[in-house]
Design a protein around this motif. Structure first.
Motif, PDB file in Angstrom:
ATOM      1  N   TRP A   1      -4.685  10.781   1.684  1.00  0.00           N
ATOM      2  CA  TRP A   1      -4.710   9.368   1.329  1.00  0.00           C
ATOM      3  C   TRP A   1      -4.164   9.192  -0.080  1.00  0.00           C
ATOM      4  CZ3 TRP A   1      -9.154  12.283   2.227  1.00  0.00           C
ATOM      5  CH2 TRP A   1      -9.501  12.378   3.571  1.00  0.00           C
ATOM      6  N   SER A   2      -3.355   8.174  -0.284  1.00  0.00           N
ATOM      7  CA  SER A   2      -2.778   7.968  -1.614  1.00  0.00           C
ATOM      8  C   SER A   2      -3.754   7.305  -2.572  1.00  0.00           C
ATOM      9  CB  SER A   2      -1.501   7.125  -1.512  1.00  0.00           C
ATOM     10  OG  SER A   2      -1.801   5.851  -0.961  1.00  0.00           O
ATOM     11  N   ASN A   3      -4.787   6.622  -2.036  1.00  0.00           N
ATOM     12  CA  ASN A   3      -5.716   5.916  -2.912  1.00  0.00           C
ATOM     13  C   ASN A   3      -7.075   5.758  -2.231  1.00  0.00           C
ATOM     14  OD1 ASN A   3      -5.592   3.553  -1.194  1.00  0.00           O
ATOM     15  ND2 ASN A   3      -3.604   3.136  -2.121  1.00  0.00           N
ATOM     16  N   ASP A   4      -8.029   5.216  -2.978  1.00  0.00           N
ATOM     17  CA  ASP A   4      -9.393   5.052  -2.489  1.00  0.00           C
ATOM     18  C   ASP A   4      -9.451   4.168  -1.240  1.00  0.00           C
ATOM     19  OD1 ASP A   4      -9.794   6.367  -4.914  1.00  0.00           O
ATOM     20  OD2 ASP A   4     -11.303   4.973  -5.636  1.00  0.00           O
ATOM     21  N   ALA A   5      -8.690   3.071  -1.233  1.00  0.00           N
ATOM     22  CA  ALA A   5      -8.737   2.133  -0.112  1.00  0.00           C
ATOM     23  C   ALA A   5      -8.265   2.797   1.184  1.00  0.00           C
ATOM     24  CB  ALA A   5      -7.905   0.895  -0.417  1.00  0.00           C
ATOM     25  N   ALA A   6      -7.214   3.592   1.127  1.00  0.00           N
ATOM     26  CA  ALA A   6      -6.718   4.269   2.331  1.00  0.00           C
ATOM     27  C   ALA A   6      -7.768   5.249   2.858  1.00  0.00           C
ATOM     28  CB  ALA A   6      -5.411   4.993   2.019  1.00  0.00           C
ATOM     29  N   CYS A   7      -8.427   5.945   1.950  1.00  0.00           N
ATOM     30  CA  CYS A   7      -9.486   6.870   2.354  1.00  0.00           C
ATOM     31  C   CYS A   7     -10.673   6.102   2.939  1.00  0.00           C
ATOM     32  CB  CYS A   7      -9.932   7.708   1.163  1.00  0.00           C
ATOM     33  SG  CYS A   7     -11.199   8.924   1.555  1.00  0.00           S
ATOM     34  N   ALA A   8     -11.046   4.985   2.319  1.00  0.00           N
ATOM     35  CA  ALA A   8     -12.166   4.179   2.804  1.00  0.00           C
ATOM     36  C   ALA A   8     -11.899   3.681   4.223  1.00  0.00           C
ATOM     37  CB  ALA A   8     -12.418   3.004   1.864  1.00  0.00           C
ATOM     38  N   ARG A   9     -10.687   3.247   4.486  1.00  0.00           N
ATOM     39  CA  ARG A   9     -10.336   2.759   5.837  1.00  0.00           C
ATOM     40  C   ARG A   9     -10.471   3.872   6.868  1.00  0.00           C
ATOM     41  NH1 ARG A   9      -5.931   0.272   2.544  1.00  0.00           N
ATOM     42  NH2 ARG A   9      -6.653  -1.865   2.228  1.00  0.00           N
ATOM     43  N   SER A  10      -9.959   5.036   6.546  1.00  0.00           N
ATOM     44  CA  SER A  10     -10.049   6.171   7.469  1.00  0.00           C
ATOM     45  C   SER A  10     -11.497   6.586   7.697  1.00  0.00           C
ATOM     46  CB  SER A  10      -9.242   7.348   6.908  1.00  0.00           C
ATOM     47  OG  SER A  10      -9.370   8.479   7.731  1.00  0.00           O
TER      48      SER A  10
ATOM     49  N   ALA B   1       0.836  -1.210   0.000  1.00  0.00           N
ATOM     50  CA  ALA B   1       0.000   0.000   0.000  1.00  0.00           C
ATOM     51  C   ALA B   1       0.864   1.250   0.000  1.00  0.00           C
ATOM     52  CB  ALA B   1      -0.942  -0.015   1.200  1.00  0.00           C
ATOM     53  N   ASP B   2       2.023   1.189   0.674  1.00  0.00           N
ATOM     54  CA  ASP B   2       2.898   2.361   0.751  1.00  0.00           C
ATOM     55  C   ASP B   2       3.557   2.686  -0.583  1.00  0.00           C
ATOM     56  OD1 ASP B   2       2.284   2.563   3.425  1.00  0.00           O
ATOM     57  OD2 ASP B   2       4.099   1.524   4.090  1.00  0.00           O
ATOM     58  N   SER B   3       3.714   1.673  -1.449  1.00  0.00           N
ATOM     59  CA  SER B   3       4.397   1.926  -2.713  1.00  0.00           C
ATOM     60  C   SER B   3       3.430   2.154  -3.873  1.00  0.00           C
ATOM     61  CB  SER B   3       5.330   0.758  -3.039  1.00  0.00           C
ATOM     62  OG  SER B   3       4.579  -0.419  -3.274  1.00  0.00           O
ATOM     63  N   GLU B   4       2.129   2.097  -3.610  1.00  0.00           N
ATOM     64  CA  GLU B   4       1.167   2.330  -4.676  1.00  0.00           C
ATOM     65  C   GLU B   4       1.204   3.785  -5.108  1.00  0.00           C
ATOM     66  OE1 GLU B   4      -2.773   1.044  -3.749  1.00  0.00           O
ATOM     67  OE2 GLU B   4      -2.125  -0.963  -3.223  1.00  0.00           O
ATOM     68  N   PRO B   5       0.977   4.027  -6.397  1.00  0.00           N
ATOM     69  CA  PRO B   5       0.983   5.414  -6.865  1.00  0.00           C
ATOM     70  C   PRO B   5      -0.198   6.186  -6.283  1.00  0.00           C
ATOM     71  CG  PRO B   5       0.246   3.936  -8.601  1.00  0.00           C
ATOM     72  CD  PRO B   5       0.685   3.074  -7.456  1.00  0.00           C
ATOM     73  N   ARG B   6      -0.015   7.482  -6.199  1.00  0.00           N
ATOM     74  CA  ARG B   6      -1.067   8.369  -5.701  1.00  0.00           C
ATOM     75  C   ARG B   6      -2.119   8.533  -6.791  1.00  0.00           C
ATOM     76  NH1 ARG B   6      -2.270  11.733  -1.759  1.00  0.00           N
ATOM     77  NH2 ARG B   6      -0.455  11.170  -0.553  1.00  0.00           N
ATOM     78  N   TYR B   7      -3.387   8.344  -6.418  1.00  0.00           N
ATOM     79  CA  TYR B   7      -4.483   8.479  -7.370  1.00  0.00           C
ATOM     80  C   TYR B   7      -4.722   9.956  -7.679  1.00  0.00           C
ATOM     81  CZ  TYR B   7      -5.972   3.592  -6.700  1.00  0.00           C
ATOM     82  OH  TYR B   7      -6.074   2.233  -6.662  1.00  0.00           O
ATOM     83  N   PRO B   8      -5.191  10.274  -8.911  1.00  0.00           N
ATOM     84  CA  PRO B   8      -5.448  11.676  -9.271  1.00  0.00           C
ATOM     85  C   PRO B   8      -6.686  12.247  -8.571  1.00  0.00           C
ATOM     86  CG  PRO B   8      -6.056  10.218 -11.071  1.00  0.00           C
ATOM     87  CD  PRO B   8      -5.395   9.363 -10.027  1.00  0.00           C
ATOM     88  N   ASP B   9      -7.572  11.366  -8.114  1.00  0.00           N
ATOM     89  CA  ASP B   9      -8.734  11.766  -7.331  1.00  0.00           C
ATOM     90  C   ASP B   9      -9.153  10.548  -6.526  1.00  0.00           C
ATOM     91  OD1 ASP B   9      -9.831  10.155  -9.322  1.00  0.00           O
ATOM     92  OD2 ASP B   9     -11.593  11.420  -9.594  1.00  0.00           O
ATOM     93  N   ILE B  10     -10.072  10.745  -5.598  1.00  0.00           N
ATOM     94  CA  ILE B  10     -10.524   9.648  -4.742  1.00  0.00           C
ATOM     95  C   ILE B  10     -12.040   9.669  -4.691  1.00  0.00           C
ATOM     96  CG2 ILE B  10     -10.649   8.875  -2.331  1.00  0.00           C
ATOM     97  CD1 ILE B  10      -7.701   9.602  -2.083  1.00  0.00           C
ATOM     98  N   GLU B  11     -12.639   8.470  -4.854  1.00  0.00           N
ATOM     99  CA  GLU B  11     -14.084   8.346  -4.698  1.00  0.00           C
ATOM    100  C   GLU B  11     -14.382   7.124  -3.842  1.00  0.00           C
ATOM    101  OE1 GLU B  11     -18.248   8.476  -7.184  1.00  0.00           O
ATOM    102  OE2 GLU B  11     -16.454   7.741  -8.215  1.00  0.00           O
ATOM    103  N   ILE B  12     -15.193   7.340  -2.816  1.00  0.00           N
ATOM    104  CA  ILE B  12     -15.630   6.257  -1.950  1.00  0.00           C
ATOM    105  C   ILE B  12     -17.148   6.315  -1.830  1.00  0.00           C
ATOM    106  CG2 ILE B  12     -13.456   6.117  -0.668  1.00  0.00           C
ATOM    107  CD1 ILE B  12     -14.805   7.777   1.557  1.00  0.00           C
ATOM    108  N   TYR B  13     -17.733   5.203  -1.391  1.00  0.00           N
ATOM    109  CA  TYR B  13     -19.183   5.105  -1.243  1.00  0.00           C
ATOM    110  C   TYR B  13     -19.509   4.805   0.213  1.00  0.00           C
ATOM    111  CZ  TYR B  13     -19.135   4.924  -6.294  1.00  0.00           C
ATOM    112  OH  TYR B  13     -18.934   5.229  -7.624  1.00  0.00           O
ATOM    113  N   LEU B  14     -20.394   5.593   0.798  1.00  0.00           N
ATOM    114  CA  LEU B  14     -20.730   5.502   2.215  1.00  0.00           C
ATOM    115  C   LEU B  14     -22.123   4.927   2.418  1.00  0.00           C
ATOM    116  CD1 LEU B  14     -19.678   9.176   3.016  1.00  0.00           C
ATOM    117  CD2 LEU B  14     -18.225   7.155   3.136  1.00  0.00           C
ATOM    118  N   ALA B  15     -22.235   3.898   3.271  1.00  0.00           N
ATOM    119  CA  ALA B  15     -23.545   3.324   3.584  1.00  0.00           C
ATOM    120  C   ALA B  15     -24.391   4.335   4.344  1.00  0.00           C
ATOM    121  CB  ALA B  15     -23.396   2.047   4.399  1.00  0.00           C
TER     122      ALA B  15
END
Length: 133
Positions: A80-89, A3-17
């Protein structure tokens, strides 16, 4: 790749219940110094945050996919570098289920596969058809 070496996404989208605006305001204020969300049309809310001098536009769309709200950060300069990191937070701070794409989508990828993150830290790959993508 970790996860630390994944590239930074240009934007982030997550879905909230669940997307309680007051709780989102508190979390967005803490995470990116955002002002409270303001109505931006039927079922839409906007704000702007800032991190290290970079502006971060934010859009919340209620009931975007199967009753989930979409939360979109239109910037690569988020904490957050990616969607998954943002989703976890987000799941941890809001205490609800959050879903996101498994990674950067490319032609040929399965569009209905998502990561489900629960507030207790459990994660699973799920099949989520017609998720608004």
């Amino acid at each position: 790749m970790t996860a630390d070496s994944e590239p930074r996404y240009p934007d982030i989208e997550i879905y909230l219940a669940k997307a309680p605006v007051e709780a989102l305001n508190a979390w967005l204020g803490e995470a990116i110094g955002a002002d409270p969300l303001a109505p931006a049309g039927k079922g839409k809310w906007r704000t702007r945050g800032q991190l290290a001098g970079n502006e971060i536009p934010v859009l919340l769309v209620e009931r975007a996919a199967d009753g989930f709200a979409s939360l979109w950060f239109d910037s690569a300069q988020t904490p957050w570098s990616n969607d998954a990191a943002c989703a976890r937070s987000t799941a941890r701070h809001l205490g609800g289920e959050v879903r996101c794409s498994l990674g950067g989508w490319q032609l040929g990828d399965e569009p209905d596969r998502f990561l489900q993150v629960l507030p207790d830290g459990r994660e699973a790959e799920i099949h989520w058809p017609d998720s608004g993508r």
